[in-house]
Design a protein around this motif. Sequence first.
Motif, mmCIF file in Angstrom:
data_model
loop_
_atom_site.group_PDB
_atom_site.id
_atom_site.type_symbol
_atom_site.label_atom_id
_atom_site.label_comp_id
_atom_site.label_asym_id
_atom_site.label_seq_id
_atom_site.Cartn_x
_atom_site.Cartn_y
_atom_site.Cartn_z
ATOM 1 N N GLY A 172 0.773 -1.231 0.000
ATOM 2 C CA GLY A 172 0.000 0.000 0.000
ATOM 3 C C GLY A 172 0.805 1.281 0.000
ATOM 4 N N HIS A 173 2.109 1.226 -0.277
ATOM 5 C CA HIS A 173 2.938 2.438 -0.277
ATOM 6 C C HIS A 173 3.490 2.701 -1.675
ATOM 7 C CE1 HIS A 173 2.936 3.119 4.032
ATOM 8 N NE2 HIS A 173 3.022 1.802 4.166
ATOM 9 N N ILE A 174 3.468 3.976 -2.072
ATOM 10 C CA ILE A 174 4.005 4.414 -3.361
ATOM 11 C C ILE A 174 4.820 5.679 -3.142
ATOM 12 C CG2 ILE A 174 2.247 3.388 -4.844
ATOM 13 C CD1 ILE A 174 0.753 6.032 -4.772
ATOM 14 N N ASP A 175 5.584 6.065 -4.148
ATOM 15 C CA ASP A 175 6.402 7.271 -4.032
ATOM 16 C C ASP A 175 5.558 8.542 -4.086
ATOM 17 O OD1 ASP A 175 8.756 5.819 -3.817
ATOM 18 O OD2 ASP A 175 9.074 5.789 -5.983
ATOM 19 N N SER A 176 4.591 8.607 -5.013
ATOM 20 C CA SER A 176 3.792 9.819 -5.186
ATOM 21 C C SER A 176 2.364 9.460 -5.580
ATOM 22 C CB SER A 176 4.409 10.718 -6.253
ATOM 23 O OG SER A 176 3.553 11.810 -6.518
ATOM 24 N N ALA A 177 1.424 9.763 -4.703
ATOM 25 C CA ALA A 177 0.017 9.498 -4.988
ATOM 26 C C ALA A 177 -0.493 10.392 -6.113
ATOM 27 C CB ALA A 177 -0.826 9.702 -3.730
ATOM 28 N N VAL A 178 0.037 11.597 -6.199
ATOM 29 C CA VAL A 178 -0.400 12.532 -7.243
ATOM 30 C C VAL A 178 0.003 12.011 -8.625
ATOM 31 C CG1 VAL A 178 -0.170 14.884 -8.126
ATOM 32 C CG2 VAL A 178 -0.351 14.497 -5.677
ATOM 33 N N MET A 179 1.220 11.470 -8.742
ATOM 34 C CA MET A 179 1.659 10.918 -10.028
ATOM 35 C C MET A 179 0.857 9.674 -10.387
ATOM 36 S SD MET A 179 3.807 12.926 -11.321
ATOM 37 C CE MET A 179 4.363 11.920 -12.660
ATOM 38 N N SER A 181 -0.808 4.783 -0.454
ATOM 39 C CA SER A 181 -0.505 6.082 0.147
ATOM 40 C C SER A 181 0.971 6.415 -0.067
ATOM 41 C CB SER A 181 -0.829 6.073 1.641
ATOM 42 O OG SER A 181 -0.073 5.085 2.307
ATOM 43 N N ASP A 182 1.273 7.713 -0.014
ATOM 44 C CA ASP A 182 2.657 8.151 -0.168
ATOM 45 C C ASP A 182 3.167 8.710 1.167
ATOM 46 O OD1 ASP A 182 1.618 10.709 0.038
ATOM 47 O OD2 ASP A 182 2.014 11.263 -2.039
ATOM 48 N N PRO A 183 4.452 9.019 1.255
ATOM 49 C CA PRO A 183 5.001 9.521 2.519
ATOM 50 C C PRO A 183 4.375 10.835 2.987
ATOM 51 C CG PRO A 183 6.788 8.803 1.082
ATOM 52 C CD PRO A 183 5.519 8.745 0.280
ATOM 53 N N GLY A 184 3.818 11.625 2.079
ATOM 54 C CA GLY A 184 3.192 12.893 2.448
ATOM 55 C C GLY A 184 1.792 12.745 3.008
ATOM 56 N N GLY A 185 1.247 11.536 3.015
ATOM 57 C CA GLY A 185 -0.082 11.307 3.561
ATOM 58 C C GLY A 185 -1.197 11.308 2.530
ATOM 59 N N SER A 186 -0.876 11.565 1.276
ATOM 60 C CA SER A 186 -1.898 11.509 0.230
ATOM 61 C C SER A 186 -2.228 10.054 -0.070
ATOM 62 C CB SER A 186 -1.410 12.190 -1.047
ATOM 63 O OG SER A 186 -1.169 13.555 -0.808
ATOM 64 N N ARG A 233 -5.879 14.110 -0.383
ATOM 65 C CA ARG A 233 -4.630 14.801 -0.075
ATOM 66 C C ARG A 233 -4.333 14.706 1.417
ATOM 67 N NH1 ARG A 233 -2.194 16.942 -4.850
ATOM 68 N NH2 ARG A 233 -0.965 18.125 -3.401
ATOM 69 N N GLY A 234 -3.056 14.644 1.757
ATOM 70 C CA GLY A 234 -2.616 14.613 3.141
ATOM 71 C C GLY A 234 -2.733 15.991 3.775
ATOM 72 N N ASP A 235 -2.191 16.120 4.957
ATOM 73 C CA ASP A 235 -2.221 17.409 5.638
ATOM 74 C C ASP A 235 -1.410 18.435 4.863
ATOM 75 O OD1 ASP A 235 -3.699 16.304 7.673
ATOM 76 O OD2 ASP A 235 -1.921 15.745 8.836
ATOM 77 N N GLU A 236 -2.077 19.514 4.495
ATOM 78 C CA GLU A 236 -1.405 20.590 3.763
ATOM 79 C C GLU A 236 -1.209 21.775 4.705
ATOM 80 O OE1 GLU A 236 -3.517 21.575 0.232
ATOM 81 O OE2 GLU A 236 -3.574 19.527 -0.474
ATOM 82 N N PRO A 237 -0.056 22.441 4.623
ATOM 83 C CA PRO A 237 0.159 23.610 5.483
ATOM 84 C C PRO A 237 -0.808 24.726 5.121
ATOM 85 C CG PRO A 237 2.001 23.306 3.937
ATOM 86 C CD PRO A 237 1.064 22.144 3.761
ATOM 87 N N ALA A 238 -1.264 25.433 6.131
ATOM 88 C CA ALA A 238 -2.241 26.504 5.937
ATOM 89 C C ALA A 238 -1.588 27.766 5.421
ATOM 90 C CB ALA A 238 -2.954 26.809 7.242
#
Length: 127
Positions: free
Chosen positions: A57-64, A99-104, A122-127
């Motif tokens: 269940g882990h990948i480098d980039s969920a967006v890609m 999921s990716d390391p960024g939480g996405s 998407r994972g937690d994004e900074p405000a």
Amino acid sequence: MNPVFGWALAAAAAGIAWLTYGWQGAVFAVTLIAFWLLLQFSRALRVMKNAAGAPVGHIDSAVMLNAKLKPGMTMMQLVTLTKSLGRRVGDSPERWAWSDPGGSVVTVIVRDGKLQSWTLGRGDEPA
């Protein structure tokens, strides 16, 4: 390819080979069919071997991954693309997540062995 269509095509090729070249043609057709099946089996083993080394269940980039997904992809194509076995998150409909390391997280819905739809969380994004 639809398995019924594939087997019907193989049977037709064997029949035509039998009618055209006799038993030698039938042997040749059966040899080609066996070779094709071995190629498919080898491909499946290679994909699973590559996926076995990665965490489930882990990948480098969920967006890609989200950008590369297309409706109708098979589970074999998904595992090849992600280089990881997905984490099963549901049975009806069949849902898998990566999921990716960024939480996405990318969650896919698979029906009849083919990708029907997917969502990107998407994972937690900074405000």
